[in-house]
Scaffold this motif. Structure first.
Motif, mmCIF file in Angstrom:
data_model
loop_
_atom_site.group_PDB
_atom_site.id
_atom_site.type_symbol
_atom_site.label_atom_id
_atom_site.label_comp_id
_atom_site.label_asym_id
_atom_site.label_seq_id
_atom_site.Cartn_x
_atom_site.Cartn_y
_atom_site.Cartn_z
ATOM 1 N N ALA A 106 -1.930 0.364 -10.045
ATOM 2 C CA ALA A 106 -2.467 0.089 -8.714
ATOM 3 C C ALA A 106 -3.882 -0.457 -8.835
ATOM 4 O O ALA A 106 -4.654 -0.051 -9.711
ATOM 5 N N ARG A 148 0.838 -1.199 0.000
ATOM 6 C CA ARG A 148 0.000 0.000 0.000
ATOM 7 C C ARG A 148 0.875 1.251 0.000
ATOM 8 O O ARG A 148 1.948 1.257 0.599
ATOM 9 N N ALA A 173 0.565 5.286 -8.392
ATOM 10 C CA ALA A 173 -0.425 4.338 -8.893
ATOM 11 C C ALA A 173 -0.181 3.960 -10.347
ATOM 12 O O ALA A 173 -0.524 2.857 -10.781
ATOM 13 N N ARG A 231 2.425 -1.656 -8.833
ATOM 14 C CA ARG A 231 1.233 -2.468 -8.578
ATOM 15 C C ARG A 231 0.877 -2.474 -7.090
ATOM 16 O O ARG A 231 0.875 -3.522 -6.429
ATOM 17 N N PHE A 232 0.584 -1.311 -6.561
ATOM 18 C CA PHE A 232 0.107 -1.227 -5.189
ATOM 19 C C PHE A 232 -1.299 -1.815 -5.097
ATOM 20 O O PHE A 232 -2.098 -1.674 -6.029
ATOM 21 N N SER A 233 -1.604 -2.447 -3.969
ATOM 22 C CA SER A 233 -2.984 -2.894 -3.781
ATOM 23 C C SER A 233 -3.894 -1.690 -3.604
ATOM 24 O O SER A 233 -5.071 -1.725 -3.970
ATOM 25 N N CYS A 234 -3.342 -0.615 -3.040
ATOM 26 C CA CYS A 234 -4.107 0.628 -2.899
ATOM 27 C C CYS A 234 -3.135 1.791 -2.796
ATOM 28 O O CYS A 234 -2.123 1.698 -2.090
ATOM 29 N N ALA A 235 -3.414 2.879 -3.506
ATOM 30 C CA ALA A 235 -2.651 4.124 -3.405
ATOM 31 C C ALA A 235 -3.598 5.182 -2.859
ATOM 32 O O ALA A 235 -4.619 5.486 -3.485
#
Length: 282
Positions: free
Chosen positions: A197, A146, A162, A166-170
């Motif tokens: 992301a 994250r 983002a 490849r963030f799960s959430c930004a």
């Protein structure tokens, strides 16, 4: 000959959101520093494959680390290649083409003063996406981590992160509503295919009341105009970060025993340049 480590990662090697835990990330970085190539076999990837497909998946995984022409890896890389990064940065620049962050900030400050309100420690500045991409490279974001930006302004750092990783959430948290609204406009102008992301969140509120330490694998905060009280609050929050989490700040060094300095370098920022510092929670 290269040294290859194959790690079978059970449920305790991951956070509740499915990202590698701080201890797991730290172990992998230490092995790579010693010259090992580290391959992971996550329990979820193993369990979802039927028995006949597992052997072939393992062969592909091992082949991706072999010298010579690589076989297609079983998962995409965490970050863009050079050409993809340039394309992502162009998309971010285009999304902000109609967003005048400095103008929005000036108008917001003028309205505050006209109403007799002045918020101490609030001063607008913009990251340079190319420079921020370099700073993100210092902390090597992993798939599924994250990203949190404390005081995200018009969202330029959030959307850059983002678009590149490849963030799960930004997540970006901004106190001033006009800047938050400008960030939402930039987000709307960015094509969905330009984002790597899985999720982008733009929140309007007090960043230090947000549970950033519990969420962040990679945290960004501009310290340039923060008060000593706000910086002390940030340092206290760093104690809650999981081990292996990384923090990028500007201008001022943090005096926190739980942080290890990774790198410091002056980078372009807004209309000039700023000192950027990257830390790891130890």
């Amino acid at each position: 000959a290269s040294r290859l480590a194959l790690e079978v990662d059970g449920p305790h090697h991951f956070t509740s959101e499915g990202a590698p835990s701080g201890a797991t990330r730290l172990k992998r970085r230490q092995l790579r520093a010693l010259g090992w190539t580290v391959l992971s076999v996550p329990h979820s990837e193993w369990a979802r494959r039927p028995e006949p497909a597992r052997a072939e998946w393992l062969r592909q995984l091992l082949a991706s680390a072999a010298p010579g022409p690589p076989a297609p890896p079983p998962a995409p890389p965490a970050a863009c290649g050079a050409a993809s990064e340039a394309s992502a940065l162009r998309a971010v620049a285009a999304a902000f083409a109609q967003v005048d962050g400095y103008g929005v900030a000036r108008d917001a400050k003028r309205r505050q003063r006209e109403s007799g309100v002045y918020l101490e420690g609030i001063q607008y500045g913009e990251v340079d996406p190319s420079a921020f991409a370099k700073a993100l490279g210092w902390v090597s974001p992993a798939d599924g981590e994250r990203f949190v930006d404390l005081g995200s302004g018009t969202g330029k750092a959030v959307l850059t992160a983002a678009a590149l990783h490849r963030f799960s959430c930004a997540t970006g948290v901004e106190l001033l509503e006009p800047l938050h609204a400008a960030a939402q406009r930039a987000r709307a102008a960015l094509p969905p295919e330009a984002l790597r992301a899985a999720e982008v969140r733009l929140l309007c509120g007090d960043a230090f009341k947000h549970p950033w330490a519990e969420e962040g694998g990679v945290v960004f905060c501009t310290l340039t105009c923060l008060t000593d009280e706000a910086i002390a609050a940030l340092e206290r929050g760093c104690e809650r970060l999981p081990r292996g989490a990384r923090l990028i700040v500007t201008t001022r060094e943090l005096k926190c025993h739980c942080l290890r300095l990774l790198r410091r370098e002056k980078l372009p920022y807004g209309k000039g340049s700023l000192l950027f510092l990257a830390y790891e929670r130890v």
